[in-house]
Design a protein around this motif. Structure first.
Motif, PDB file in Angstrom:
ATOM      1  N   MET A   1       0.826  -1.198   0.000  1.00  0.00           N
ATOM      2  CA  MET A   1       0.000   0.000   0.000  1.00  0.00           C
ATOM      3  C   MET A   1       0.872   1.264   0.000  1.00  0.00           C
ATOM      4  O   MET A   1       0.505   2.278  -0.608  1.00  0.00           O
ATOM      5  CB  MET A   1      -0.941  -0.008   1.205  1.00  0.00           C
ATOM      6  CG  MET A   1      -1.942  -1.159   1.230  1.00  0.00           C
ATOM      7  SD  MET A   1      -2.977  -1.286  -0.251  1.00  0.00           S
ATOM      8  CE  MET A   1      -4.063   0.110  -0.012  1.00  0.00           C
ATOM      9  N   ILE A   2       2.015   1.195   0.656  1.00  0.00           N
ATOM     10  CA  ILE A   2       2.938   2.331   0.612  1.00  0.00           C
ATOM     11  C   ILE A   2       3.445   2.534  -0.814  1.00  0.00           C
ATOM     12  O   ILE A   2       3.510   3.667  -1.322  1.00  0.00           O
ATOM     13  CB  ILE A   2       4.096   2.112   1.604  1.00  0.00           C
ATOM     14  CG1 ILE A   2       3.577   2.180   3.047  1.00  0.00           C
ATOM     15  CG2 ILE A   2       5.192   3.163   1.389  1.00  0.00           C
ATOM     16  CD1 ILE A   2       4.599   1.772   4.104  1.00  0.00           C
ATOM     17  N   ASP A   3       3.805   1.447  -1.491  1.00  0.00           N
ATOM     18  CA  ASP A   3       4.231   1.557  -2.886  1.00  0.00           C
ATOM     19  C   ASP A   3       3.105   2.105  -3.763  1.00  0.00           C
ATOM     20  O   ASP A   3       3.344   2.908  -4.678  1.00  0.00           O
ATOM     21  CB  ASP A   3       4.687   0.201  -3.412  1.00  0.00           C
ATOM     22  CG  ASP A   3       6.088  -0.173  -2.948  1.00  0.00           C
ATOM     23  OD1 ASP A   3       6.784   0.710  -2.400  1.00  0.00           O
ATOM     24  OD2 ASP A   3       6.473  -1.344  -3.111  1.00  0.00           O
ATOM     25  N   LEU A   4       1.874   1.658  -3.507  1.00  0.00           N
ATOM     26  CA  LEU A   4       0.730   2.174  -4.255  1.00  0.00           C
ATOM     27  C   LEU A   4       0.604   3.684  -4.083  1.00  0.00           C
ATOM     28  O   LEU A   4       0.368   4.415  -5.057  1.00  0.00           O
ATOM     29  CB  LEU A   4      -0.547   1.469  -3.785  1.00  0.00           C
ATOM     30  CG  LEU A   4      -1.868   1.957  -4.391  1.00  0.00           C
ATOM     31  CD1 LEU A   4      -2.001   1.493  -5.836  1.00  0.00           C
ATOM     32  CD2 LEU A   4      -3.061   1.458  -3.568  1.00  0.00           C
ATOM     33  N   SER A   5       0.770   4.157  -2.844  1.00  0.00           N
ATOM     34  CA  SER A   5       0.662   5.598  -2.601  1.00  0.00           C
ATOM     35  C   SER A   5       1.729   6.375  -3.359  1.00  0.00           C
ATOM     36  O   SER A   5       1.487   7.488  -3.840  1.00  0.00           O
ATOM     37  CB  SER A   5       0.750   5.882  -1.097  1.00  0.00           C
ATOM     38  OG  SER A   5       2.067   5.684  -0.600  1.00  0.00           O
ATOM     39  N   LYS A   6       2.906   5.781  -3.506  1.00  0.00           N
ATOM     40  CA  LYS A   6       3.973   6.465  -4.246  1.00  0.00           C
ATOM     41  C   LYS A   6       3.711   6.430  -5.746  1.00  0.00           C
ATOM     42  O   LYS A   6       4.061   7.375  -6.468  1.00  0.00           O
ATOM     43  CB  LYS A   6       5.314   5.826  -3.894  1.00  0.00           C
ATOM     44  CG  LYS A   6       5.722   6.103  -2.446  1.00  0.00           C
ATOM     45  CD  LYS A   6       7.042   5.465  -2.083  1.00  0.00           C
ATOM     46  CE  LYS A   6       7.417   5.821  -0.642  1.00  0.00           C
ATOM     47  NZ  LYS A   6       8.690   5.189  -0.233  1.00  0.00           N
ATOM     48  N   GLU A   7       3.083   5.360  -6.216  1.00  0.00           N
ATOM     49  CA  GLU A   7       2.743   5.298  -7.641  1.00  0.00           C
ATOM     50  C   GLU A   7       1.819   6.442  -8.036  1.00  0.00           C
ATOM     51  O   GLU A   7       1.957   7.025  -9.123  1.00  0.00           O
ATOM     52  CB  GLU A   7       2.086   3.957  -7.975  1.00  0.00           C
ATOM     53  CG  GLU A   7       1.674   3.844  -9.441  1.00  0.00           C
ATOM     54  CD  GLU A   7       0.959   2.539  -9.793  1.00  0.00           C
ATOM     55  OE1 GLU A   7       0.654   2.356 -10.988  1.00  0.00           O
ATOM     56  OE2 GLU A   7       0.698   1.717  -8.875  1.00  0.00           O
TER      57      GLU A   7
END
Length: 494
Positions: free
Chosen positions: A306-312
């Motif tokens: 989810m952290i990676d998703l937020s950065k995407e």
């Protein structure tokens, strides 16, 4: 007992008709001003952002607060929520705000009422960041189960405040446990469950009368088993973890396109504005930073995704809720500035909740810049969040962590305020903040401690020794065993 009043008419409303002062002391909404604004000095000041709607705040707060006076709490052990402890401390409250906090040498201004807290403890008001009071109220009947719009994986368009029943007796029992502020969230059946609302825990006839002025909205997201279980069983997506991730990404792609169209229209003014889309309005608010992400997520590996998703997509996660495996990535959460909103003793009720440790909050709290929060997700646990925090302190100490009570109190006060984006207003007893104060009969980390008095914005909202300050809801007043008597009409109405 047969009542002479018509059933559809609130008994509190009848009391207010007969005794005008009662409306203020029970939190009854005052008439709004001509422009519909609140008299609270911070009312309806929302974060600036993209104006996707003609009226970005169509359901404004009418919160007025309770009657208040200037007073000083003296003689108690004060935990200010910011890490300080004062023996024989003094808390000065002026016009509903904390004016100063200090030791016994702190001067009490002339004319201030003195509250003797000798032998007791004083803390900021407890803040519950994960509550379903009012949307899953008691009585818990099907007709009032209003917290999950489980009709689509993406229901970002719904707002919990539109389901909130302010007469839920659970608000009163939470207040008796020291809870002064709550975030009311929709349920976790969906990838995007909808907007939550932050409320002040005062009696009110309307949702707007509880709604905290200026508090940012939070969007409830859910990862893991819940959305894939709810929708996979209906032979629709998502049915798996990868289906969950695809659903998030598709929604944010659509929201980014929506936001870009509005940006272009505002910049050029050409043509007509894009057609409003309530679902994308909420997600675009996430992308522009005005709506906070409140993310139900148990497992460490899923939190990392989810952290990676937020950065995407260029947004920020404010908090992971439940976060049973948060201890596994505590340093990363601290670096990202993400709060972990947790239980201490709840675990094992499904597969993703198996790998729990009672010291979760203590371990999350250890890195510099961390934000450990104790929450409830439960109408009963919200009444004893201090005990849940105490259990987390004890678990941390058992593994060798030196955790002081004056530090750990922030797990239910200042850190929750940070999780809700309101730490500039409440969560600690610091000059200029709202005077949300609890006087406890003993250390709040004792199983024997009870909230003796609870103040919200400097107004006495609960007093264990005085029935006049033990409010009951209109719903309770309509039940056998309750009645409108001198014992439950607030003193200002007598």
């Amino acid at each position: 007992m047969r009542r002479s009043a018509p059933r559809g008419l609130s008994l509190v409303a009848l009391a207010c008709t007969a005794l005008l002062a009662a409306c203020a002391t029970t939190g009854q909404d005052s008439p709004p001003s001509a422009d519909g604004s609140s008299s609270d000095e911070d009312a309806n000041v929302l974060p600036t952002g993209l104006d996707y709607a003609a009226n970005p705040d169509p359901y404004p707060s009418t919160y007025r607060g309770l009657p208040r006076e200037n007073f000083a709490i003296v003689g108690g052990t004060v935990y200010d929520g910011a890490g300080r402890r004062f023996e024989n401390g003094v808390v000065i409250v002026t016009d509903g705000k904390v004016a100063s906090v200090g030791d016994a040498s702190t001067a009490v201004p002339a004319g201030y009422r003195t509250v003797n807290a000798q032998g007791r403890y004083v803390t900021p008001g407890v803040i519950d960041v994960h509550s379903h009071l009012g949307v899953y109220p008691s009585p818990g009947v099907t007709g009032m189960s209003d917290g999950n719009e489980a009709t689509s994986p993406n229901t970002a368009q719904v707002w919990a405040e539109h389901s909130l029943w302010p007469q839920d007796p659970g608000f009163n029992t939470a207040r008796a446990g020291g809870v002064t502020t709550l975030q009311i969230l929709p349920g976790s059946a969906n990838l995007f469950g909808g907007r939550g609302v932050t409320v002040r825990n005062i009696p009110s006839v309307t949702m707007q009368g509880m709604k905290m002025p200026g508090a940012p909205y939070g969007l409830k997201m859910a990862c893991g088993e819940n959305p894939s279980r709810v929708y996979g069983g209906r032979n629709q997506s998502p049915a798996t973890g990868m289906g969950n991730m695809a659903g998030y990404r598709a929604a944010f792609i659509a929201a980014r396109d929506y936001k870009d169209k509005w940006d272009k229209w505002r910049e050029t003014g050409e043509g007509t504005p894009p057609t409003r889309n309530l679902q994308n309005e909420t997600l675009a608010g996430v992308l522009d930073g005005t709506i906070l992400i409140q993310n139900h997520c148990y497992r460490a590996d899923e939190m990392a995704m989810m952290i990676d998703l937020s950065k995407e997509f260029g947004y920020r996660i404010t908090a992971f809720h439940h976060a049973i495996e948060a201890y596994k990535l505590a340093p990363q959460l601290a670096r990202e500035g993400i709060c972990a909103d947790m239980w201490t003793g709840w675990w094992g009720f499904k597969m993703e909740a198996l790998d729990a440790v009672e010291a979760n909050a203590a371990l999350v709290d250890a890195p510099e810049g961390s934000c450990a929060v104790i929450h409830s997700d439960d109408a009963e646990l919200t009444q004893r969040l201090n005990q849940e925090a105490a259990a987390a302190v004890a678990a941390g100490r058992r593994i060798g962590m030196n955790i002081s009570e004056e530090h750990a109190i922030r797990w239910i006060t200042l850190n929750p305020a940070r999780s809700l984006g309101i730490a500039d207003q409440t969560g600690s007893l610091e000059a200029g903040k709202r005077a949300d104060v609890v006087i406890w009969s003993a250390s709040p980390f004792s199983v024997y401690a009870r909230a003796d008095q609870v103040f919200i914005d400097g107004g006495l909202a609960f007093d264990r020794m005085n029935p006049a300050y033990q409010p009951v809801s209109d719903f309770e007043l309509g039940q056998p065993g309750f009645g409108l008597s001198a014992a439950n009409v607030p003193q200002g109405a007598r």
